[in-house]
Write a protein that holds these residues in place. Structure first.
Motif, PDB file in Angstrom:
ATOM      1  N   VAL A 188       0.807  -1.217   0.000  1.00 48.93           N
ATOM      2  CA  VAL A 188       0.000   0.000   0.000  1.00 48.93           C
ATOM      3  C   VAL A 188       0.847   1.277   0.000  1.00 48.93           C
ATOM      4  O   VAL A 188       0.597   2.183  -0.793  1.00 48.93           O
ATOM      5  N   THR A 189       1.841   1.335   0.872  1.00 46.74           N
ATOM      6  CA  THR A 189       2.605   2.592   0.945  1.00 46.74           C
ATOM      7  C   THR A 189       3.484   2.758  -0.297  1.00 46.74           C
ATOM      8  O   THR A 189       3.732   3.874  -0.734  1.00 46.74           O
ATOM      9  N   ALA A 192       1.267   3.926  -3.206  1.00 47.79           N
ATOM     10  CA  ALA A 192       1.040   5.369  -3.149  1.00 47.79           C
ATOM     11  C   ALA A 192       2.239   6.113  -3.724  1.00 47.79           C
ATOM     12  O   ALA A 192       2.080   7.021  -4.537  1.00 47.79           O
ATOM     13  N   GLN A 193       3.447   5.690  -3.357  1.00 46.32           N
ATOM     14  CA  GLN A 193       4.657   6.339  -3.892  1.00 46.32           C
ATOM     15  C   GLN A 193       4.663   6.311  -5.414  1.00 46.32           C
ATOM     16  O   GLN A 193       4.901   7.313  -6.081  1.00 46.32           O
ATOM     17  N   ASN A 215      -9.071  -1.215  -8.994  1.00 46.34           N
ATOM     18  CA  ASN A 215      -9.234  -0.474  -7.750  1.00 46.34           C
ATOM     19  C   ASN A 215      -9.953   0.850  -7.995  1.00 46.34           C
ATOM     20  O   ASN A 215      -9.428   1.763  -8.623  1.00 46.34           O
ATOM     21  N   GLY A 217     -10.642   3.171  -6.000  1.00 42.70           N
ATOM     22  CA  GLY A 217     -10.010   4.291  -5.326  1.00 42.70           C
ATOM     23  C   GLY A 217      -8.918   4.886  -6.200  1.00 42.70           C
ATOM     24  O   GLY A 217      -8.785   6.106  -6.330  1.00 42.70           O
ATOM     25  N   VAL A 218      -8.133   4.022  -6.816  1.00 43.83           N
ATOM     26  CA  VAL A 218      -7.052   4.480  -7.695  1.00 43.83           C
ATOM     27  C   VAL A 218      -7.631   5.292  -8.850  1.00 43.83           C
ATOM     28  O   VAL A 218      -7.129   6.359  -9.204  1.00 43.83           O
ATOM     29  N   ARG A 221      -8.650   8.777  -7.772  1.00 44.67           N
ATOM     30  CA  ARG A 221      -7.581   9.736  -7.502  1.00 44.67           C
ATOM     31  C   ARG A 221      -6.829  10.147  -8.768  1.00 44.67           C
ATOM     32  O   ARG A 221      -6.386  11.270  -8.883  1.00 44.67           O
ATOM     33  N   LEU A 262     -13.329   3.962   3.676  1.00 39.98           N
ATOM     34  CA  LEU A 262     -12.761   4.523   4.902  1.00 39.98           C
ATOM     35  C   LEU A 262     -13.352   5.881   5.257  1.00 39.98           C
ATOM     36  O   LEU A 262     -13.308   6.308   6.392  1.00 39.98           O
TER      37      LEU A 262
ATOM     38  N   ALA B 255       0.190   6.825   7.958  1.00 39.06           N
ATOM     39  CA  ALA B 255       0.637   6.761   6.560  1.00 39.06           C
ATOM     40  C   ALA B 255      -0.144   5.691   5.799  1.00 39.06           C
ATOM     41  O   ALA B 255      -0.550   5.901   4.656  1.00 39.06           O
ATOM     42  N   LEU B 256      -0.364   4.553   6.445  1.00 34.96           N
ATOM     43  CA  LEU B 256      -1.132   3.484   5.793  1.00 34.96           C
ATOM     44  C   LEU B 256      -2.524   3.988   5.440  1.00 34.96           C
ATOM     45  O   LEU B 256      -3.008   3.779   4.328  1.00 34.96           O
ATOM     46  N   LEU B 257      -3.156   4.638   6.388  1.00 36.44           N
ATOM     47  CA  LEU B 257      -4.515   5.121   6.153  1.00 36.44           C
ATOM     48  C   LEU B 257      -4.531   6.156   5.041  1.00 36.44           C
ATOM     49  O   LEU B 257      -5.419   6.154   4.194  1.00 36.44           O
ATOM     50  N   ALA B 259      -2.578   6.308   2.595  1.00 31.07           N
ATOM     51  CA  ALA B 259      -2.224   5.717   1.296  1.00 31.07           C
ATOM     52  C   ALA B 259      -3.416   5.065   0.616  1.00 31.07           C
ATOM     53  O   ALA B 259      -3.354   4.732  -0.563  1.00 31.07           O
ATOM     54  N   PRO B 261      -6.534   5.079  -1.377  1.00 30.16           N
ATOM     55  CA  PRO B 261      -7.334   6.046  -2.126  1.00 30.16           C
ATOM     56  C   PRO B 261      -8.828   5.760  -1.932  1.00 30.16           C
ATOM     57  O   PRO B 261      -9.241   4.617  -1.835  1.00 30.16           O
ATOM     58  N   ARG B 273      -1.819  13.585   0.884  1.00 33.01           N
ATOM     59  CA  ARG B 273      -1.347  12.260   1.254  1.00 33.01           C
ATOM     60  C   ARG B 273       0.022  12.354   1.886  1.00 33.01           C
ATOM     61  O   ARG B 273       0.855  13.116   1.454  1.00 33.01           O
ATOM     62  N   VAL B 275       3.094  10.554   1.777  1.00 29.39           N
ATOM     63  CA  VAL B 275       3.733   9.469   1.054  1.00 29.39           C
ATOM     64  C   VAL B 275       5.046   9.152   1.759  1.00 29.39           C
ATOM     65  O   VAL B 275       5.897  10.013   1.918  1.00 29.39           O
TER      66      VAL B 275
END
Ligand SMILES: Nc1ncnc2c1ncn2[C@@H]1O[C@H](COP(=O)(O)OP(=O)(O)OP(=O)(O)O)[C@@H](O)[C@H]1O
Ligand SMILES: Nc1ncnc2c1ncn2[C@@H]1O[C@H](COP(=O)(O)OP(=O)(O)OP(=O)(O)O)[C@@H](O)[C@H]1O
Ligand SMILES: [Mg+2]
Ligand SMILES: [Mg+2]
Lengths: 329, 324
Positions: A188-189, A192-193, A215, A217-218, A221, A262, B255-257, B259, B261, B273, B275
C-alpha cells in the motif's frame, strides 16, 4: 485538446480448447493528449488484452485482433508493418506491465536495458544514452543511480522494479503510456509512492496515460475519464467525477456500493453484487451482466449499445433512465 | 472480565536462513519479534501490515503450524507449547484456517463433497456415512452453495465459490477460532463483499472468533472489532476499530490510512497524502531502535537508538511510538 489515441470497435479473440474467448468484443475508447484515462473492471474482463491489442502484442496465433481500428496520431496502428510498429513501441507508446519481472530481462543489466532503447530508437551514442539512463533512474526516485546501472533486476525490490519499468517506459519521451495494474503487486505505501510519481511525471512531461486497474479508489484519484468494462465490453464511460457521482449502469453502481469505504461510517452489511462473473466462452445472449442485475427486464436479452446520456456520459443499459430516476428519488 | 479465547504473549519467530552451500552467509529472518495480543470469544481481531511484516507467520504460530522460537500461546485456557501431540490434535480441531488462495488450498483431485467429508471422517465428528453426507449438504447450504456442488471439482467452480468451499471446510470441524489469512484478496471486488458478508453471518450464527489477516484497510475496518497494525515483525498499534481509524497514534498507521485512495474523485482532489519515503527494510537486518524510524516523517534522535515499547496511551489504545 486533440485526440491522441482512438480505439474504434476493437475485437480481439482467443481460440482455446473450451471455445472462442471474445476477450475484447467491440470496444471504443479514446485518449486525448496529456490526459489520464482509466480502464476498470473485474478479472478477465479484457483490460490487459485491450492494452496488448494497442501495442499489437496479443499472443499469436491463438489470439487475434479480428477487427477495428486503433488510430494513433491519425494513423491506424493495425495497418503498420511490424517494423513500423516496433518504432511505435519504442518511441511513441510506453507500456508498464502487470508483472514487472516478466518484462525486464533478468540477464541484462539495468543500465543496458535502459540504454538499448535509447540507442536504437533515439539514435543516441553510448555515453549520451548512459547519462540519460542515469537521469531517468534519478527521476523515478532510485537512489544512487550511477551505481545501479551495473545491477540486475533481481537486485531490485518490487517497488524499485516498478520504478525501473516507469523509467524504461518514459526514457524515449513517449506521448502515451499504457500502465497495466502498475501497482497491484506492491504494498500500500509503495503503491502510493509509485502512483503519485507517475502522476507527477505525466503532468510534468505532458504524457497521456491509460491506467488499467480494478481499484476504484485508484481511478478516483488519478483518472480524468473512466471506461468500465464487463465481459469484454465497455458498459459505462464518463468523466471520473461524473461516474462516481452519477453512475448510470447497474454494474458500476453495484461495484461502487460493494466496497467498504474509509471515509464513510461503517455499514452493518456490505451490498455485494450477487452471482458470479461470466464465463467468456459461454456468455449469455444479450447483456452479459443481466444474470446478476437487479434492474433486469425482458429486453436485456438483446445487447444494449453504449448510448450517450449527457455530456461525455455513456451507458450500455436499457434501464439506465429508470436507474437514474431511482437514484434521484 | 471474561477470559480471552486466545492469548498470545511475546511471540517470537525467527527463521534461520543461508548457510547451505555458501557457509557463513547464514542469518536470521526476524519474522515475528515479540508480538502480544488477545482475542475475546466472538470477537474479530484484524491484523494489517505490508507484505512480509509477519502476519501469516503470526497466524501459523497460533495454529501451531509453525513452532514459535519463544513466547506463549494460550487457547481455550490451555497453553499450547506444553501440550502433548494427542491433546494438541484435539485443541487444534477448534482452530481452523481459511487461506488467501482457495485454488491451491483445495485438493484438485477431490470433489467438493469429499473435501468436506474427509476431515469429518478423519476426526470422527460424524461416523455414519449417511449422516456425513447430510452434514456435507448442511455445510454447503450454510456457505451459500447447493447440494449439487458436492459433485464438482475445485476447477469447476469460480474463485468466489471455491472460497466458500474453503469456509465450509473450516466450519466442518466446528471450530471456535478461525484464522482468516487474506480470505478475500484474491477475489474480484464484486465477490469480496459476498464472502465478507458470509463470514459475518457465520460469526453471528455460530459465535465464531476470527483472527482476520489482510492488507486492505477498508475491508479490515469493516469486519474487525479491534485492529492490530504490524510493521517488520512487531505490533506498532492496537486499538478498537473506531479509535484506530479516527485517531491513529502511530505515524505508520497514519501513513497506511492516508495511502488508501477513496473512491470519490472530489474528495481525492482535496486530499493530502503522506507518502512515505523509502522501502520496507528487510527483516534479516532490521533497523536499530524503532524499526520504522528510517521511513518515519517525524522521527527524532531517540527513535534510532531506543526500541519503543507498546504502551497503552489511552484505555484500550496501544501504540509503540516514543512520540505518541
Ligand atoms: N493468451 C491467451 N489465451 C487464451 N485466452 C486468453 C489469453 N489472454 C487472455 N485470455 C482471456 O481473455 C480474457 C481477457 O483477459 P485479460 O487478460 O484482458 O483480462 P484482465 O481484464 O486484464 O484481467 P485481470 O484483472 O485478471 O488482469 C480472459 O477471459 C482471459 O482468460
Ligand atoms: N519458512 C520461512 N523461512 C524463511 N523465512 C520465512 C519463512 N516464512 C516466512 N519467512 C519470512 O518471514 C517474514 C514474514 O513473512 P510472512 O509470510 O509472515 O509475512 P506476511 O505479513 O504474511 O506477508 P504477506 O502480506 O506478503 O503475506 C518475511 O520476510 C518472510 O520472507
Ligand atoms: Mg490484466
Ligand atoms: Mg501473508
Amino acid at each position: 485538446m486533440a485526440t491522441l489515441l482512438d480505439v474504434r470497435d476493437l475485437k480481439t479473440t482467443f481460440l482455446t480448447s473450451s471455445g472462442v474467448v471474445r476477450a475484447v468484443d467491440g470496444v471504443s475508447w479514446d485518449i486525448e493528449e496529456g490526459e489520464t484515462v482509466a480502464l476498470v473492471g473485474e478479472s478477465g474482463c479484457g483490460k490487459s488484452v485491450s492494452a496488448l491489442s494497442v501495442m499489437r502484442l496479443v499472443d499469436e496465433p491463438a489470439g487475434r485482433i479480428e477487427s477495428g481500428e486503433i488510430v494513433y496520431k491519425g494513423r491506424d496502428l493495425l495497418k503498420l508493418s511490424e517494423e513500423q510498429m516496433r518504432h511505435v513501441r519504442g518511441r511513441e507508446i510506453g507500456m508498464i506491465f502487470q508483472e514487472p519481472m516478466t518484462s525486464l530481462n533478468p540477464v541484462l543489466s539495468i543500465g543496458r536495458q535502459l540504454t538499448e532503447g535509447l540507442e536504437i530508437h533515439m539514435g543516441m551514442k553510448p555515453p549520451e544514452a548512459r547519462s540519460r539512463a542515469v537521469e531517468m533512474l534519478a527521476m523515478v526516485g532510485i537512489p544512487d543511480p550511477e551505481r545501479r546501472l551495473g545491477q540486475y533486476p533481481h537486485h531490485f525490490s518490487g517497488g524499485m522494479r516498478q520504478r525501473m519499468m516507469i523509467a524504461m517506459a518514459l526514457a524515449c519521451n513517449p506521448s502515451l503510456i499504457l500502465a497495466d495494474e502498475p501497482t497491484t503487486a506492491l504494498d500500500v505505501t509503495i503503491q502510493a509512492q509509485i502512483l503519485e510519481l507517475m502522476r507527477d511525471l505525466a503532468r510534468r512531461l505532458g504524457v497521456a496515460m491509460l491506467i488499467i486497474t480494478h481499484n476504484l479508489g485508484v481511478v478516483a484519484r488519478y483518472a480524468d475519464r473512466v471506461n468500465v468494462m464487463y465481459a469484454g465490453r465497455i458498459i459505462e464511460q464518463a468523466s471520473a467525477t461524473e461516474l462516481y457521482a452519477n453512475p448510470r449502469h447497474p454494474y458500476t453502481l453495484g461495484l461502487l456500493r460493494s466496497v467498504p469505504r474509509l471515509d464513510e461510517p461503517r455499514r452493518a452489511r456490505l451490498d455485494p453484487i450477487e452471482g458470479q462473473p461470466p464465463d467468456l466462452t459461454r456468455l449469455p445472449e444479450g447483456c452479459a451482466f443481466a444474470p446478476r442485475c437487479a434492474y433486469r427486464v425482458e429486453r436485456c436479452g438483446e445487447v444494449p449499445s453504449l448510448v450517450a446520456l449527457g455530456a461525455g456520459h455513456r451507458s450500455a443499459c436499457w434501464e439506465a433512465e429508470r436507474l437514474v430516476k431511482e437514484l434521484a428519488a | 472480565m471474561s477470559q480471552a479465547l486466545l492469548e498470545v504473549q511475546d511471540l517470537v519467530k525467527h527463521f534461520p536462513v543461508g548457510g547451505g552451500l555458501l557457509k557463513g552467509a547464514a542469518g536470521v529472518v526476524r519474522a515475528v519479534e515479540g508480538v502480544t495480543f488477545s482475542i475475546q470469544r466472538g470477537e474479530t481481531l484484524g491484523l494489517v501490515g505490508e507484505s512480509g511484516c509477519g502476519k501469516t507467520t503470526t497466524g501459523r504460530c497460533v495454529l501451531q503450524l509453525e513452532q514459535p522460537t519463544s513466547g506463549r500461546i494460550v487457547f481455550e485456557g490451555a497453553e499450547l507449547t506444553g501440550l502433548s501431540q494427542d491433546k494438541l490434535r484435539t485443541v487444534r480441531r477448534h482452530m481452523q484456517v481459511i487461506f488467501q488462495d482457495p485454488y491451491s488450498s483445495l485438493n484438485p483431485r477431490m470433489t467438493v463433497g469429499d473435501i468436506l467429508a474427509e476431515p469429518i471422517k478423519v476426526h470422527r465428528i460424524v461416523s455414519d456415512p449417511a449422516k456425513r453426507q447430510a452434514r456435507v449438504r448442511e455445510l454447503l447450504e450454510q456457505v451459500g452453495l447447493h447440494a449439487q456442488h458436492a459433485r464438482r471439482y475445485p476447477h469447476q467452480l469460480s474463485g468466489g465459490q471455491r472460497q466458500r468451499v474453503g469456509v465450509a471446510r473450516a466450519l466442518a470441524m466446528q471450530p471456535s477460532l478461525i484464522v482468516c489469512d487474506e480470505p478475500v484478496s484474491a477475489l474480484d471486488v464484486s465477490i469480496q463483499a459476498q464472502i465478507i458478508n458470509l463470514l459475518e453471518e457465520l460469526q453471528a450464527r455460530f459465535g465464531l472468533t476470527y483472527l482476520f489477516i489482510a492488507h486492505d484497510l477498508s475491508v479490515v475496518r469493516h469486519i474487525s472489532d479491534r485492529v492490530a497494525v504490524m510493521y517488520l515483525g512487531r505490533i506498532v498499534e492496537l486499538a478498537d476499530r473506531q479509535s484506530l481509524y479516527d485517531e491513529a497514534l502511530h505515524p505508520y498507521t497514519r501513513a497506511l490510512l492516508s495511502a488508501v485512495p477513496i473512491p470519490d474523485p472530489k474528495l481525492e482532489a482535496r486530499r493530502e497524502r503522506t507518502v512515505l519515503r523509502g522501502e520496507v527494510p528487510s527483516p534479516l537486518n532490521p533497523p536499530s531502535g524503532c524499526v520504522f524510524h528510517p521511513r518515519c516523517p517525524i522521527a527524532v534522535d531517540r527513535c534510532s537508538a531506543e526500541i519503543p515499547a507498546l504502551r497503552e496511551i489511552k484505555p484500550g489504545h496501544w501504540a509503540a511510538c516514543h512520540l505518541a
